[in-house]
Design a protein around this motif. Structure first.
Motif, mmCIF file in Angstrom:
data_model
loop_
_atom_site.group_PDB
_atom_site.id
_atom_site.type_symbol
_atom_site.label_atom_id
_atom_site.label_comp_id
_atom_site.label_asym_id
_atom_site.label_seq_id
_atom_site.Cartn_x
_atom_site.Cartn_y
_atom_site.Cartn_z
ATOM 1 N N LYS A 40 0.840 -1.205 0.000
ATOM 2 C CA LYS A 40 0.000 0.000 0.000
ATOM 3 C C LYS A 40 0.878 1.261 0.000
ATOM 4 N N GLY A 41 2.034 1.183 0.669
ATOM 5 C CA GLY A 41 2.959 2.310 0.636
ATOM 6 C C GLY A 41 3.634 2.443 -0.713
ATOM 7 N N LEU A 42 4.136 1.336 -1.217
ATOM 8 C CA LEU A 42 4.847 1.344 -2.496
ATOM 9 C C LEU A 42 3.945 1.766 -3.652
ATOM 10 N N LEU A 43 2.776 1.153 -3.753
ATOM 11 C CA LEU A 43 1.888 1.419 -4.886
ATOM 12 C C LEU A 43 1.315 2.829 -4.855
ATOM 13 N N MET A 44 0.952 3.307 -3.663
ATOM 14 C CA MET A 44 0.373 4.642 -3.569
ATOM 15 C C MET A 44 1.389 5.708 -3.943
ATOM 16 N N VAL A 45 2.596 5.607 -3.413
ATOM 17 C CA VAL A 45 3.627 6.600 -3.740
ATOM 18 C C VAL A 45 4.011 6.492 -5.213
ATOM 19 N N HIS A 46 4.053 5.259 -5.731
ATOM 20 C CA HIS A 46 4.354 5.066 -7.156
ATOM 21 C C HIS A 46 3.296 5.742 -8.029
ATOM 22 N N LEU A 47 2.038 5.553 -7.706
ATOM 23 C CA LEU A 47 0.957 6.166 -8.481
ATOM 24 C C LEU A 47 1.003 7.689 -8.392
ATOM 25 N N LEU A 48 1.222 8.203 -7.207
ATOM 26 C CA LEU A 48 1.289 9.655 -7.032
ATOM 27 C C LEU A 48 2.429 10.253 -7.843
ATOM 28 N N LYS A 49 3.559 9.539 -7.870
ATOM 29 C CA LYS A 49 4.739 10.048 -8.559
ATOM 30 C C LYS A 49 4.655 9.894 -10.068
ATOM 31 N N ASN A 50 4.263 8.712 -10.537
ATOM 32 C CA ASN A 50 4.378 8.397 -11.957
ATOM 33 C C ASN A 50 3.083 8.516 -12.752
ATOM 34 N N THR A 51 1.950 8.445 -12.083
ATOM 35 C CA THR A 51 0.677 8.561 -12.795
ATOM 36 C C THR A 51 0.049 9.940 -12.627
ATOM 37 N N PHE A 52 0.099 10.447 -11.393
ATOM 38 C CA PHE A 52 -0.545 11.730 -11.113
ATOM 39 C C PHE A 52 0.446 12.882 -11.052
ATOM 40 N N ASN A 53 1.738 12.575 -11.236
ATOM 41 C CA ASN A 53 2.787 13.595 -11.312
ATOM 42 C C ASN A 53 2.762 14.588 -10.153
ATOM 43 N N VAL A 54 2.561 14.071 -8.965
ATOM 44 C CA VAL A 54 2.582 14.905 -7.766
ATOM 45 C C VAL A 54 4.013 15.392 -7.531
ATOM 46 N N ASN A 55 4.161 16.645 -7.125
ATOM 47 C CA ASN A 55 5.509 17.188 -6.915
ATOM 48 C C ASN A 55 6.194 16.525 -5.725
ATOM 49 N N GLN A 56 7.515 16.676 -5.652
ATOM 50 C CA GLN A 56 8.323 15.959 -4.669
ATOM 51 C C GLN A 56 7.947 16.295 -3.230
ATOM 52 N N ASN A 57 7.697 17.574 -2.954
ATOM 53 C CA ASN A 57 7.301 17.941 -1.596
ATOM 54 C C ASN A 57 6.026 17.211 -1.180
ATOM 55 N N MET A 58 5.054 17.205 -2.063
ATOM 56 C CA MET A 58 3.788 16.544 -1.763
ATOM 57 C C MET A 58 3.970 15.038 -1.645
ATOM 58 N N LEU A 59 4.889 14.466 -2.403
ATOM 59 C CA LEU A 59 5.162 13.024 -2.304
ATOM 60 C C LEU A 59 5.587 12.649 -0.884
ATOM 61 N N TYR A 60 6.477 13.435 -0.318
ATOM 62 C CA TYR A 60 6.965 13.159 1.039
ATOM 63 C C TYR A 60 5.857 13.374 2.069
ATOM 64 N N ILE A 61 5.049 14.394 1.851
ATOM 65 C CA ILE A 61 3.930 14.656 2.761
ATOM 66 C C ILE A 61 2.931 13.492 2.705
ATOM 67 N N CYS A 62 2.658 13.010 1.487
ATOM 68 C CA CYS A 62 1.733 11.898 1.312
ATOM 69 C C CYS A 62 2.296 10.601 1.905
ATOM 70 N N ALA A 63 3.607 10.416 1.786
ATOM 71 C CA ALA A 63 4.234 9.241 2.396
ATOM 72 C C ALA A 63 4.020 9.266 3.907
ATOM 73 N N PHE A 64 4.205 10.432 4.511
ATOM 74 C CA PHE A 64 3.978 10.574 5.945
ATOM 75 C C PHE A 64 2.511 10.307 6.292
ATOM 76 N N ALA A 65 1.599 10.798 5.439
ATOM 77 C CA ALA A 65 0.165 10.577 5.659
ATOM 78 C C ALA A 65 -0.181 9.091 5.562
ATOM 79 N N LEU A 66 0.451 8.381 4.637
ATOM 80 C CA LEU A 66 0.252 6.932 4.506
ATOM 81 C C LEU A 66 0.636 6.218 5.804
ATOM 82 N N ILE A 67 1.766 6.598 6.357
ATOM 83 C CA ILE A 67 2.257 5.957 7.575
ATOM 84 C C ILE A 67 1.381 6.331 8.771
#
Length: 198
Positions: free
Chosen positions: A60-87
């Motif tokens: 769930k961590g790997l796939l969600m961050v992968h989708l945010l990064k490669n499919t939805f093109n979320v910026n790097q700052n938001m990627l880290y924030i979303c990773a923290f939200a996942l945890i």
């Protein structure tokens, strides 16, 4: 905020809780340490469910961050924030009275996308340390500390990203506070022992 909320909700999908209820009609939080994570799932339900729990929480961590990064093109700052939200979602799921796991598998999954090589080094150290000390909890604490240090040293992080990395590390150690007390007084559960604490 939509991505952050969605990340929290995905993170709140608890492998041990779902598998325990679906396959055994049991709530993992009522056994052992009451922790809804891999270690307690193994001790309460066995190795097969424990491994499946780890995979669900990792993916769930790997796939969600992968989708945010490669499919939805979320910026790097938001990627880290979303990773923290996942945890956060894994550790404090709203539908489980905010009583979840300790975030190791989900954190490994998130960092596998954010920085695979550094994550791999940290996971190898985690496994080796667990084998040597026979304490998964102590190895997990090492993982959270090591991955945070490696990312801050070797990744070109913004101040927001550093804050998120530190927050993930601090949260991971904090979630092991009871284990730390037992490690210090010499009563922590070790690999191969039957006593259930998590």
């Amino acid at each position: 905020m939509t991505w952050v909320l969605l990340s929290y909700l995905v993170g709140s999908i608890s492998g041990s809780y779902i598998l325990g209820n679906l396959l055994l009609n049991k709530d993992v939080r009522k056994y052992g340490s009451g922790n809804a994570g891999t270690t307690n799932a193994i001790r309460a339900f066995g190795k097969k469910i424990g491994v499946l729990t780890f995979l669900i929480d990792f993916l769930k961590g790997l796939l969600m961050v992968h989708l945010l990064k490669n499919t939805f093109n979320v910026n790097q700052n938001m990627l880290y924030i979303c990773a923290f939200a996942l945890i956060i979602g894994h550790d404090y799921p709203f539908y489980m009275n905010f009583k979840g796991g300790k975030g190791v598998a989900t954190t490994i999954g998130c960092y596998a996308i954010l920085g695979f090589n550094l994550d791999l080094i940290s996971v190898i150290a985690w496994i080796l340390f667990a084998i040597v000390t026979k304490m998964v909890s102590l190895a997990s604490i090492l993982y959270f500390c090591l991955i945070s240090i490696l990312f801050i040293i070797f990744e070109d992080l913004t101040s927001i990203q550093i804050l998120m990395v530190l927050s993930i590390g601090i949260l991971g150690v904090y979630r092991h506070k009871d284990n730390i007390k037992r490690i210090m007084n010499g009563s922590e559960n070790k690999i191969g022992k039957n006593k259930v604490r998590g």
